[in-house]
Enzyme design. Sequence first.
Site, PDB file in Angstrom:
ATOM      1  N   SER A 268      35.721  49.455  58.705  1.00 12.32           N
ATOM      2  CA  SER A 268      34.308  49.617  58.389  1.00 12.32           C
ATOM      3  C   SER A 268      33.472  48.842  59.393  1.00 12.32           C
ATOM      4  O   SER A 268      33.543  47.613  59.471  1.00 12.32           O
ATOM      5  CB  SER A 268      34.018  49.112  56.966  1.00 12.32           C
ATOM      6  OG  SER A 268      32.671  49.307  56.624  1.00 12.32           O
TER       7      SER A 268
ATOM      8  N   ASP B  88      30.226  47.306  60.157  1.00 13.37           N
ATOM      9  CA  ASP B  88      29.079  46.882  59.360  1.00 13.37           C
ATOM     10  C   ASP B  88      28.086  46.133  60.241  1.00 13.37           C
ATOM     11  O   ASP B  88      28.399  45.050  60.762  1.00 13.37           O
ATOM     12  CB  ASP B  88      29.553  45.992  58.206  1.00 13.37           C
ATOM     13  CG  ASP B  88      30.595  46.692  57.340  1.00 13.37           C
ATOM     14  OD1 ASP B  88      30.411  47.895  57.060  1.00 13.37           O
ATOM     15  OD2 ASP B  88      31.593  46.048  56.964  1.00 13.37           O
TER      16      ASP B  88
ATOM     17  N   SER C 278      31.981  52.324  57.361  1.00 17.15           N
ATOM     18  CA  SER C 278      30.844  51.654  57.972  1.00 17.15           C
ATOM     19  C   SER C 278      29.563  51.669  57.158  1.00 17.15           C
ATOM     20  O   SER C 278      29.391  52.450  56.221  1.00 17.15           O
ATOM     21  CB  SER C 278      30.561  52.200  59.376  1.00 17.15           C
ATOM     22  OG  SER C 278      31.715  52.145  60.183  1.00 17.15           O
TER      23      SER C 278
END
Length: 330
Positions: free
Chosen positions: A259, A261, A221
């Site tokens: 991840s 984001d 992230s």
Amino acid sequence: MQTPRRVRDLGITVGTLPTGPLNALTDVPGVRVGQTTITGDGLNTGVTAIVPEGWEDTLPAAVAVGNGYGKLIGSTQVDELGVIETPILLTGTLSTFRVADALITWLLDRNPHATSLNPVVGETNDAHLSDIRRRPITPDHVHTALNTASSALPAEGCAGAGTGTSALGFKAGIGTASRVVGDPGAGGGVVGALVQANFSGLLTVLGAPVPAPGIDADGNSCMIVVGTDLPLDARQLGRLARRAIFAMARVGSDYAPGSGDYAIAFSTSRTPNYADRDLRTPFQAVTESVEEALLNSLTMAQTTTGFENRTVQAVSHDLLVDRLTAAGVI
């Protein structure tokens, strides 16, 4: 151990727009940052608080989601109403909810009549270097970050919410940068960014690859906070926030499935009057600021040994400069 240095101190210049005096989010007038860092005994974690002047009366804001694999508390109300009504806090994943609760306590202490509050708290997963299951963040840690927030240059690298994070195969953490748009005294302003970098990919600097040997870095992230004093409305701030996530590609993000984001963008101006046709330079400012902030998060970090004796190496400044020199980009 090498001395942490910002990328500009290494001779690496990102983009063409001028920076603010500190080259930081705190160049935006009225924006303060405070941090609490926790290390030792298997812990490398903390809290980073972004405190813009005027949050008590709400400020225009927007959230952009690149991949929603995360726990961004308060984001749906920001989407719905187009404002923030609290400071923005960052921390480690499993401490997100404790940080939000402590932020609520801090807010209630300041407003004895409040019955509804929307805390905004983001996170990335620092479990590789910190015993995340202990959830060590206390109200004192949160309140200290909030109460000590200042307009100085924020600590970067292994600080606050970035103490235990890594990116692109190297130790990373908090990074910040800014750009000046036009003449601040004649309708211009400042765009600044602060990042909590913790994602995978191949480090790329000014187009040159800088691989991390022997490191298998899973995506964990990235949180990006963008602030400006330009008079933008929530819709326009959403456009800035999306470009902030685009900027991750400039440093080599692979936008991995795991991840989360996110970008949050806010303005300290409550009188939006900016024309969409004039957004070209603010768009450039946000992409340059985020790119440089991400690189600062790496070059300002130090090699860290943490939970279960795991170690993540900082990127070598000498290696970085040698690679970029050989590529002819510095």
